[in-house]
Enzyme design. Structure first.
Site, mmCIF file in Angstrom:
data_model
loop_
_atom_site.group_PDB
_atom_site.id
_atom_site.type_symbol
_atom_site.label_atom_id
_atom_site.label_comp_id
_atom_site.label_asym_id
_atom_site.label_seq_id
_atom_site.Cartn_x
_atom_site.Cartn_y
_atom_site.Cartn_z
ATOM 1 N N LYS B 12 0.825 -1.201 0.000
ATOM 2 C CA LYS B 12 0.000 0.000 0.000
ATOM 3 C C LYS B 12 0.866 1.261 0.000
ATOM 4 C CE LYS B 12 -3.614 2.165 2.781
ATOM 5 N NZ LYS B 12 -2.918 3.444 2.939
ATOM 6 N N LYS B 17 7.736 1.311 1.574
ATOM 7 C CA LYS B 17 8.463 0.487 0.587
ATOM 8 C C LYS B 17 9.835 1.072 0.271
ATOM 9 C CE LYS B 17 5.189 0.762 -2.476
ATOM 10 N NZ LYS B 17 4.194 1.425 -1.614
ATOM 11 N N LYS B 43 7.293 10.132 -8.088
ATOM 12 C CA LYS B 43 7.912 11.061 -7.124
ATOM 13 C C LYS B 43 9.439 10.938 -7.138
ATOM 14 C CE LYS B 43 5.814 9.818 -3.235
ATOM 15 N NZ LYS B 43 4.992 8.667 -3.631
ATOM 16 N N ASP B 128 -0.099 0.184 -4.986
ATOM 17 C CA ASP B 128 -0.865 -0.990 -5.348
ATOM 18 C C ASP B 128 -0.651 -1.307 -6.823
ATOM 19 O OD1 ASP B 128 -2.666 -2.973 -4.843
ATOM 20 O OD2 ASP B 128 -4.082 -1.628 -3.853
#
Lengths: 371, 264
Positions: B12, B17, B43, B128
């Site tokens: 998510k 991450k 980003k 996701d």
């Protein structure tokens, strides 16, 4: 078969192209395709023959990823400087719409002193008339057409879709293209019928500019009848009401009517405007029932599958279409002879006089030999 | 010679991450492995803590400017030689990030010779699996196995479960679940159970510690700035486990009801 559920797998005209043609009928000077350089190339080129400029923002991979806002602003400025248009159209494409491009903002940013009609359209619609509808909605918003004309067009579009679903290109899952019957043989048959003193009706129920070529078949049949001394055996109907339709469409009707008059072809029945091909069927049916039900044959050109068979079924029907996928549905309707005018469209763009058709030319040649 | 590992980390959005990926990359580099990290988020912040807070030019930035991209333009060495790549992407709300990943991955495949020389390549994929573009690294044959990051909270688990469903669909095995703790009740128990019920196992439980934030704010990984911290040890252990991991499964996603029960 349930028409609502069939998945049509033969290629059909796209909504993007339909929007382009509608902008043309609204008399835009420039149409900007917002998307990849090759999108709708063939039709874009054809429309340029018709006197409007069609340009592209030429989005590439980078445009797909980063969006094409800047490109559209640039092209808007560029076309304004190059062509000094009075009315501009911007048309979406599959690529730009899938990535969520917004066209209003670039138009506002470009801030031209010219009205711009934006059409957010891609080709993923079951009915390509969606493209026409979107273009008309935008034209309504921009004040280019009024509510009354919009409603009229909307009704015609619904009927056009129904016509295609019933007996047209959307009537079957797959329709193989066909060139139809041999024109030479059918020309002989018409001459034979006239020689026998049979009475016939020509019905031109054409879609907009295609009328320039279908009208030639009306002219040719009348010429042959004249040569055989049977001019009175022919009744002519055509959907060339000069008072109906978008500006360009009314102009086409005027041009065709002028040519008929000049050639001495009497039009006995005006069955609607050049954009009324989907609804003219009812008028035609009623006229035949009331006045011509005992005629022997009918030469139907343009959109023959929009005409009900109710009062035609006793006649020998010769129909001429420009859709190679239309042959089978017409045969199934009971049309004995079905002809296709190949390449009709390219030849009828950018013209203002009747254009010779292949079948008209064949009729004239065969007549030379046999009369 | 070790077998080359090509992994992707899913989970998510906002679950951590990038910090997990960069700390694992740094820990592996500490052990002498040749490591590359490929950030796929528009980003472009996956590798920032390996580069002392510096941003590198992204593949898509260069493509947008019409540059004929070469390997040296987009692969930049960071902490202990970790090779850093950022895919980049459009500004939020315009263009198409999914298409961007596809284009960038194809470019990278074409220009990079060093992809094959790595011991570990980590793809830090955005959030996701929302569309075809987001699975491009897998579909284009660059990723062999996946890890899913979650916490014990309901929504991250829900996303993790959904991702497992996606992985099964695209025929990519799951190598393990990693828990990035948010300090919620019974967290380790819940995630362990989730992992086992989908057919996998919990690889690591990363505690929620302020030091991770502090290092990130300074522009560094924990491994570089606080190598002796407790959490650094956890990352080191996770890195080792990943390098040694030789089993994976096709995950079987739970139904919504079971997932809800699990977190009660």
């Amino acid at each position: 078969m349930d028409n609502k559920n069939i998945s049509i797998i033969h290629p059909r005209p796209s909504s993007i192209v339909a929007a382009l043609y509608t902008l043309r009928d609204l008399n835009v000077d420039v149409a900007i395709l917002h998307g990849p350089p090759g999108c709708s190339f063939k039709h874009a080129r054809l429309l340029e023959e018709d006197g409007i400029h069609v340009v592209t923002t030429a989005l590439d991979e980078s445009g797909f990823v980063f969006g094409g806002h800047r490109e559209l602003v640039n092209v808007l400025h560029k076309v304004n400087d190059m062509f000094h248009p009075k009315l501009i159209g911007v048309v979406g494409t599959c690529a730009s719409m899938i990535i969520g491009e917004e066209m209003r903002e670039p138009v506002m940013e470009a801030n031209l002193d010219v009205p711009v009609i934006e059409v957010e359209v891609h080709a993923g619609y079951r009915n390509n008339t969606k493209g026409v509808l979107f273009a008309l909605e935008s034209a309504l918003d921009a004040g280019i057409i009024d509510r009354e004309e919009f409603s009229r067009q909307q009704h015609l579009l619904e009927e056009a879709t129904n016509v295609e679903l019933r007996h047209g290109a959307a009537s079957k899952e797959y329709l193989a293209p066909s060139r139809g019957d041999v024109k030479y043989k059918v020309a002989q048959r018409i001459i034979e019928l006239l020689k026998e003193g049979k009475r016939g009706i020509t019905i031109m129920n054409a879609k907009k500019e295609t009328g320039y070529m279908f009208a030639d078949i009306t002219v040719a049949v009348n010429e042959i009848a004249e040569q055989l001394g049977k001019a009175d055996n022919i009744i002519n109907m055509s959907n060339t009401d000069v008072g109906l339709g978008l500006p360009r469409v009314r102009h086409h009707a005027e041009c065709i009517m002028n040519d008929f008059e000049e050639k001495g072809i009497p039009i006995h029945e005006i069955i609607g405007g050049l954009d009324e091909y989907p609804v003219a069927g009812a008028t035609i049916d009623k006229l035949i029932e009331e006045k011509y039900s005992d005629y022997d044959f009918a030469v139907i050109t343009g959109v023959p599958h929009a005409i009900p068979m109710d009062h035609l079924s006793d006649m020998e029907i010769i129909s001429v279409t420009n859709g190679p996928r239309q042959v089978l549905p017409l045969k199934e309707l009971g049309h004995e002879h079905v002809l296709v005018e190949i390449d009709l469209h390219p030849k009828t763009l950018g013209v203002n006089h009747i254009v010779e058709s292949e079948f008209g030319a064949t009729l004239r040649e065969v007549a030379k030999e046999s009369i | 010679m070790t077998i080359q590992k090509r992994i992707a980390i899913y989970g998510k959005g906002g679950i951590g991450k990038s910090s997990t990926a960069s700390n694992v990359a740094a820990a592996c580099a500490d052990e002498g492995y040749k490591v590359m990290i490929i950030g796929c988020d528009p980003k472009s912040d996956s590798s920032i803590t390996l580069l002392g807070g510096k941003r590198i030019p992204t593949i898509l930035d260069l493509l947008r400017d019409g540059v004929d991209v070469k390997e040296e333009d987009v692969i930049h060495e960071g902490y202990k030689g970790v090779k850093c790549v950022e895919v980049g992407g459009p500004e939020p709300g315009i263009g198409c990030a999914g298409r961007g990943i596809i284009v960038a991955i194809q470019t990278l495949k074409k220009i990079s010779k060093s992809l094959n020389e790595m011991d570990l390549i980590i793809y830090d994929v955005p959030g996701d699996i929302v569309c075809g573009g987001f699975v491009a690294p897998i579909r284009k044959g660059l990723v062999k196995e996946a890890y899913v990051l979650t916490s014990g909270e309901y929504m991250p688990l829900y996303a993790a479960n959904n991702i497992c469903r996606g992985l099964a669909k695209i025929n990519t095995p799951l190598s393990g679940i990693i828990c990035n703790s948010r300090s919620v009740s019974r967290e380790e128990e819940i995630v362990t159970k989730f992992a086992s019920e989908i057919g996998s196992e919990l690889m690591a439980f990363i505690p929620k510690e302020q030091i991770v934030q502090d290092c990130e704010r300074d522009g560094f990984s924990v491994m570089e700035k606080a190598p002796d911290s407790n959490v650094a040890k956890v990352y080191r252990k996770l890195a080792q486990a990943i390098m040694e991991r030789d089993s994976s499964v096709m995950p079987e996603a739970l139904d919504d009801e079971r997932l809800r029960e699990l977190t009660k």
